[in-house]
Design an enzyme around this catalytic site. Structure first.
Site, mmCIF file in Angstrom:
data_model
loop_
_atom_site.group_PDB
_atom_site.id
_atom_site.type_symbol
_atom_site.label_atom_id
_atom_site.label_comp_id
_atom_site.label_asym_id
_atom_site.label_seq_id
_atom_site.Cartn_x
_atom_site.Cartn_y
_atom_site.Cartn_z
ATOM 1 C CB ALA A 29 -0.910 -0.010 1.224
ATOM 2 C CG ASN A 30 -0.092 4.725 -1.717
ATOM 3 O OD1 ASN A 30 -0.797 5.586 -1.211
ATOM 4 N ND2 ASN A 30 -0.461 4.064 -2.809
#
Ligand code: C5P
Length: 217
Positions: A29-30
């Site tokens: 993810a980020n």
């Protein structure tokens, strides 16, 4: 500004990160929070647009008055966007993962005693902004984001051409923009570059919505 400026228009907005699964319990993810994209969806709805918000996994609530579609991966986000067409306006504010794990494991990867760490093989995700910019049902006004840590405007001008979108909102993410409440952006159009002062993400959203209404007449 007049509340009905975007009445009769359909706006498609992406927001948030994507999650790319490694196995049933792990993902890549980020740090995108969805704050800026959700604020843009809300601001467009306030001006009377019908808004479809395609959101990755976020904790910010769905803005009132928008149709929110919740997705996890980049491929799901693209499919939801294409299903939402036609649209007059597309604002692609999501921080889409550039890569996904090539083969998602169907069972949880096991840490076997004495075994090496696994190697993840990655595959390229579709570029949603570039796909919509060249789509046979291309929205009339396509707007992308460019999150940069250096040469912000220069990179964003190149990105606008490469992606085939109309405008780019470039932001400097070298500070605490991701997850933060304020943003400093540059609006890049065919006509040139506008530097906006630092302001709250809600204010960036209101200014952008007003500019969109102006552009659509
Ligand atoms: O190439 P880069 O990720 O810097 O481009 C950012 C812009 O492209 C943003 O508007 C983002 O929403 C969009 N994008 C996308 N699909 C991707 C990667 C980026 O729509 N796979």
């Amino acid at each position: 500004p007049a509340a009905g400026l975007l009445a009769g228009r359909h706006a498609l907005v992406t927001s948030g990160p994507t999650h790319e699964p490694i196995d049933p319990v792990r993902y890549i993810a980020n740090r995108s929070s969805g704050k800026q994209g959700h604020a843009i969806a809300a601001a467009l709805a306030t001006l009377g647009a019908r808004v479809t918000l395609v959101a990755g996994p976020v904790t910010v609530p769905d803005p009132p008055g928008v149709t929110a579609i919740h997705v996890e991966t980049a491929r799901e986000m693209l499919a939801a966007c294409e299903a939402a067409l036609p649209a007059d306006i597309a604002v692609m504010a999501a921080a889409v993962a550039d890569w996904r794990v090539a083969r998602e494991a169907t069972q949880k990867l096991k840490k076997e005693p004495g075994a090496d760490a696994p190697t993840l093989s990655m595959a390229l995700n579709p570029d949603i902004l570039a796909t919509l910019s060249r789509h046979e049902r291309r929205p009339g006004l396509v707007i992308g984001f460019a999150a940069e840590t250096e040469k912000v405007v220069e990179h964003a001008i190149a990105k606008r051409a490469r992606k085939g979108c109309d405008w780019i909102l470039a932001n400097d993410v070298s500070g605490d923009v991701m997850g933060g409440d304020a943003n400093r952006v540059h609006l890049i159009t065919a006509g040139g570059v506008e530097d906006w002062p630092q302001m709250a993400k809600e204010e960036v959203a209101r200014r952008l919505a007003t500019r969109i209404a102006d552009a659509l007449g």
